[in-house]
Design an enzyme around this catalytic site. Structure first.
Site, PDB file in Angstrom:
ATOM      1  N   ASP A  10       1.150  -1.132   0.160  1.00  0.00           N
ATOM      2  CA  ASP A  10       0.223   0.013  -0.035  1.00  0.00           C
ATOM      3  C   ASP A  10       0.913   1.211  -0.162  1.00  0.00           C
ATOM      4  O   ASP A  10       2.038   1.029  -0.111  1.00  0.00           O
ATOM      5  CB  ASP A  10      -1.037  -0.075   1.134  1.00  0.00           C
ATOM      6  CG  ASP A  10      -2.136   1.059   1.186  1.00  0.00           C
ATOM      7  OD1 ASP A  10      -2.214   1.635  -0.067  1.00  0.00           O
ATOM      8  OD2 ASP A  10      -2.701   1.223   2.120  1.00  0.00           O
ATOM      9  N   TYR A  42      -1.291   7.940  -2.928  1.00  0.00           N
ATOM     10  CA  TYR A  42      -1.576   7.504  -4.203  1.00  0.00           C
ATOM     11  C   TYR A  42      -2.849   8.075  -4.864  1.00  0.00           C
ATOM     12  O   TYR A  42      -3.103   8.386  -6.134  1.00  0.00           O
ATOM     13  CB  TYR A  42      -1.879   6.167  -4.178  1.00  0.00           C
ATOM     14  CG  TYR A  42      -0.589   5.202  -3.964  1.00  0.00           C
ATOM     15  CD1 TYR A  42       0.682   5.760  -4.140  1.00  0.00           C
ATOM     16  CD2 TYR A  42      -0.682   3.612  -3.895  1.00  0.00           C
ATOM     17  CE1 TYR A  42       1.666   4.758  -3.978  1.00  0.00           C
ATOM     18  CE2 TYR A  42       0.416   2.813  -3.803  1.00  0.00           C
ATOM     19  CZ  TYR A  42       1.475   3.260  -3.649  1.00  0.00           C
ATOM     20  OH  TYR A  42       2.673   2.636  -3.627  1.00  0.00           O
ATOM     21  N   GLY A  43      -3.892   8.499  -3.968  1.00  0.00           N
ATOM     22  CA  GLY A  43      -5.181   8.894  -4.351  1.00  0.00           C
ATOM     23  C   GLY A  43      -5.035  10.176  -5.212  1.00  0.00           C
ATOM     24  O   GLY A  43      -6.128  10.421  -5.891  1.00  0.00           O
ATOM     25  N   CYS A  73      -4.416  -2.174  -1.470  1.00  0.00           N
ATOM     26  CA  CYS A  73      -4.635  -0.501  -1.807  1.00  0.00           C
ATOM     27  C   CYS A  73      -5.618  -0.614  -2.759  1.00  0.00           C
ATOM     28  O   CYS A  73      -5.522  -1.063  -4.071  1.00  0.00           O
ATOM     29  CB  CYS A  73      -3.418  -0.187  -2.298  1.00  0.00           C
ATOM     30  SG  CYS A  73      -3.419   1.479  -3.053  1.00  0.00           S
ATOM     31  N   ASN A  74      -6.746   0.245  -2.393  1.00  0.00           N
ATOM     32  CA  ASN A  74      -7.909   0.279  -3.435  1.00  0.00           C
ATOM     33  C   ASN A  74      -7.606   1.407  -4.590  1.00  0.00           C
ATOM     34  O   ASN A  74      -8.124   0.811  -5.575  1.00  0.00           O
ATOM     35  CB  ASN A  74      -9.013   1.075  -2.501  1.00  0.00           C
ATOM     36  CG  ASN A  74      -9.545   0.194  -1.403  1.00  0.00           C
ATOM     37  OD1 ASN A  74     -10.696  -0.497  -1.345  1.00  0.00           O
ATOM     38  ND2 ASN A  74      -8.941   0.350  -0.283  1.00  0.00           N
ATOM     39  N   THR A  75      -6.700   2.236  -4.281  1.00  0.00           N
ATOM     40  CA  THR A  75      -6.586   2.939  -5.370  1.00  0.00           C
ATOM     41  C   THR A  75      -5.905   2.272  -6.582  1.00  0.00           C
ATOM     42  O   THR A  75      -6.075   2.233  -7.509  1.00  0.00           O
ATOM     43  CB  THR A  75      -5.607   4.312  -4.929  1.00  0.00           C
ATOM     44  OG1 THR A  75      -6.281   4.674  -3.851  1.00  0.00           O
ATOM     45  CG2 THR A  75      -5.421   5.109  -6.087  1.00  0.00           C
ATOM     46  N   GLU A 151      -2.253   8.736   8.038  1.00  0.00           N
ATOM     47  CA  GLU A 151      -0.754   8.559   8.154  1.00  0.00           C
ATOM     48  C   GLU A 151       0.038   9.412   8.926  1.00  0.00           C
ATOM     49  O   GLU A 151       0.824   8.846   9.761  1.00  0.00           O
ATOM     50  CB  GLU A 151      -0.254   8.929   6.786  1.00  0.00           C
ATOM     51  CG  GLU A 151       1.035   8.157   6.376  1.00  0.00           C
ATOM     52  CD  GLU A 151       1.236   6.774   6.029  1.00  0.00           C
ATOM     53  OE1 GLU A 151       2.087   5.992   6.083  1.00  0.00           O
ATOM     54  OE2 GLU A 151       0.089   6.097   5.755  1.00  0.00           O
ATOM     55  N   CYS A 183     -10.765   2.777   1.479  1.00  0.00           N
ATOM     56  CA  CYS A 183      -9.283   3.186   1.384  1.00  0.00           C
ATOM     57  C   CYS A 183      -9.037   2.493   2.532  1.00  0.00           C
ATOM     58  O   CYS A 183      -9.338   2.791   3.957  1.00  0.00           O
ATOM     59  CB  CYS A 183      -9.092   4.405   1.341  1.00  0.00           C
ATOM     60  SG  CYS A 183      -7.183   5.223   1.776  1.00  0.00           S
ATOM     61  N   THR A 184      -7.821   1.857   2.415  1.00  0.00           N
ATOM     62  CA  THR A 184      -7.195   0.996   3.559  1.00  0.00           C
ATOM     63  C   THR A 184      -6.780   1.838   4.827  1.00  0.00           C
ATOM     64  O   THR A 184      -6.590   1.449   5.838  1.00  0.00           O
ATOM     65  CB  THR A 184      -5.950   0.215   3.164  1.00  0.00           C
ATOM     66  OG1 THR A 184      -5.278   0.839   2.523  1.00  0.00           O
ATOM     67  CG2 THR A 184      -6.528  -0.916   2.393  1.00  0.00           C
ATOM     68  N   HIS A 185      -6.608   3.285   4.502  1.00  0.00           N
ATOM     69  CA  HIS A 185      -6.276   4.280   5.591  1.00  0.00           C
ATOM     70  C   HIS A 185      -7.395   4.540   6.295  1.00  0.00           C
ATOM     71  O   HIS A 185      -7.333   4.714   7.452  1.00  0.00           O
ATOM     72  CB  HIS A 185      -5.694   5.394   5.029  1.00  0.00           C
ATOM     73  CG  HIS A 185      -4.252   5.315   4.778  1.00  0.00           C
ATOM     74  ND1 HIS A 185      -3.803   4.636   3.393  1.00  0.00           N
ATOM     75  CD2 HIS A 185      -3.028   5.507   5.210  1.00  0.00           C
ATOM     76  CE1 HIS A 185      -2.435   4.600   3.293  1.00  0.00           C
ATOM     77  NE2 HIS A 185      -1.974   5.180   4.432  1.00  0.00           N
TER      78      HIS A 185
HETATM   79  N1  DGL Z   1      -4.858   3.218   1.213  1.00  0.00           N
HETATM   80  C1  DGL Z   1      -4.741   3.473  -0.182  1.00  0.00           C
HETATM   81  C2  DGL Z   1      -5.989   3.073  -0.767  1.00  0.00           C
HETATM   82  O1  DGL Z   1      -6.667   2.069  -0.234  1.00  0.00           O
HETATM   83  C3  DGL Z   1      -4.104   4.638  -0.727  1.00  0.00           C
HETATM   84  C4  DGL Z   1      -4.181   5.905   0.017  1.00  0.00           C
HETATM   85  C5  DGL Z   1      -3.321   7.135  -0.598  1.00  0.00           C
HETATM   86  O2  DGL Z   1      -2.256   7.019  -0.654  1.00  0.00           O
HETATM   87  O3  DGL Z   1      -4.025   7.846  -1.252  1.00  0.00           O
HETATM   88  O4  DGL Z   1      -6.528   3.634  -1.646  1.00  0.00           O
END
Ligand code: DGL
Length: 266
Positions: A10, A42-43, A73-75, A151, A183-185
Site C-alpha cells: 500500500d 496515491y489517491g 490498496c484500493n487506489t 498516516e 481506502c485501507t487508511h
Molecule cells: N490506502 C490506499 C487505498 O486504499 C491509498 C491511499 C493514498 O495513498 O491516497 O486507496
C-alpha cells in the site's frame, strides 16, 4: 511453492489494516510488506503514475519470488489491476474487485463509498458492485485528505474533524444502508467517524477480503504451512513515521525489521 512469500503493499500504513487480518487467519505464511511512504498519497496521482508505481512494486515482488501479491490498496486495485493482471505468473488479489463481489451478494439497496479521488474517479466500486447486482445503488465520495490524516495521525485536529464531518454530512443525504471504507487508511479513522455516525454503518472490507484470499489459496492448495517466519517490512522513506503510525493495526515496533528499499524510490 506453498512457502514462497506473499507480497502485500500500500502507499504507507493503510495496508496494515489488511495485513492484521491476514496474519490472524493465515499465520503460517512468509509475508513481505511494502509501504510506499515516499509516494503517498496515491489517491491524487494520475493513472500513468500509478501504473509505473504498481509495475515497479510488482517487479520487486517478482524478484522476491512471491507466490501471490495482495493489492491492499484500493487506489491501485481500482486503477491498475486490469493492466497488470495478466503480466505476472503469481496470483494477484485486488481489494476493490474482490470486496465488491461480496458486497453485491449482500443485496443492499444503497451503498456509500468513501475512497480516494483516483478510486472514485475510476468508478471501480460502482462498476464492480453493479456488475453482480444492478439493484444496488452506489454513491462514491472522494476524501482526498484522509489518507494523509491517518498516516500523520492528525485525526483529532479541528480541521480534520471538520473535513470528516462534512463528508459524512454529504453522504448522509444519500441515506446509505452501509458505507464502505474504500481506502485501507480509513479504518484508522473509525474512532472519529463513529463519533458522528453509528459504528455499524461502516464496513471495513479487510475481513471480507482476507476470507476470500484464504479460500482461494486453500482451494489452489497454496496455503503456507510453517510458523517460523517473521514478516519483513520495506518502506520507501520515513521508517520512523511508519512505525509510529502503524500501531493501531500492527505494531511494527522494531526498526531493524524495516528496510528502506532504495530500488523503489523514484
Ligand atoms: N490506502 C490506499 C487505498 O486504499 C491509498 C491511499 C493514498 O495513498 O491516497 O486507496
Amino acid at each position: 511453492m506453498n512457502n514462497q512469500p506473499i507480497g502485500i503493499f500500500d502507499s504507507g500504513v493503510g495496508g496494515l489494516s489488511v495485513f492484521a487480518e491476514l496474519i490472524k487467519l493465515m499465520s503460517e505464511e512468509n509475508y513481505i510488506y511494502f509501504g510506499d511512504t515516499k509516494n503517498l498519497p496515491y489517491g491524487n496521482k494520475t493513472k500513468e503514475e500509478l501504473l509505473e508505481i504498481s509495475g515497479n512494486i510488482f517487479d520487486f515482488f517478482q524478484s522476491k519470488n512471491v507466490k501471490a501479491v495482495v493489492m491492499a490498496c484500493n487506489t491501485t486495485s481500482a486503477v491498475t489491476y486490469n493492466e497488470l493482471k495478466d503480466k505476472y505468473d503469481f496470483k494477484i488479489f485486488p481489494i476493490v474487485q474482490t470486496v465488491s463481489k461480496e458486497i453485491a451478494l449482500k443485496n443492499l439497496e444503497r451503498v456509500g463509498i468513501f475512497a480516494t479521488k483516483a478510486t472514485t474517479d475510476s468508478h471501480a466500486y460502482k462498476r464492480e458492485i453493479r456488475k453482480y447486482n444492478v439493484r444496488t445503488e452506489v454513491y462514491e465520495i472522494a476524501c482526498p485528505k484522509w489518507a494523509d490524516i491517518a498516516e500523520k495521525r492528525l485525526q483529532n485536529e479541528p480541521e480534520s474533524i471538520e473535513d470528516i464531518k462534512s463528508k459524512l454530512s454529504i453522504m448522509s443525504e444519500y441515506k446509505p444502508d452501509k458505507i464502505i471504507l474504500g481506502c485501507t487508511h480509513y479504518p484508522y479513522l473509525i474512532g472519529i467517524l463513529s463519533h458522528f455516525a453509528p459504528l455499524e454503518l461502516f464496513i471495513n472490507p479487510a475481513k471480507i477480503f482476507v476470507q476470500n484470499i484464504y479460500q482461494d489459496l486453500k482451494q489452489s492448495e497454496l496455503l503456507g504451512n510453517k510458523k517460523e517466519y517473521e514478516p519483513k517490512f520495506y518502506v520507501s522513506s520515513n521508517p520512523e513515521q511508519f512505525i509510529m503510525s502503524s500501531k493501531l493495526f500492527y505494531d511494527v515496533n522494531n526498526a531493524e525489521k524495516i528496510t528502506i528499499s532504495k530500488s523503489l524510490i523514484k
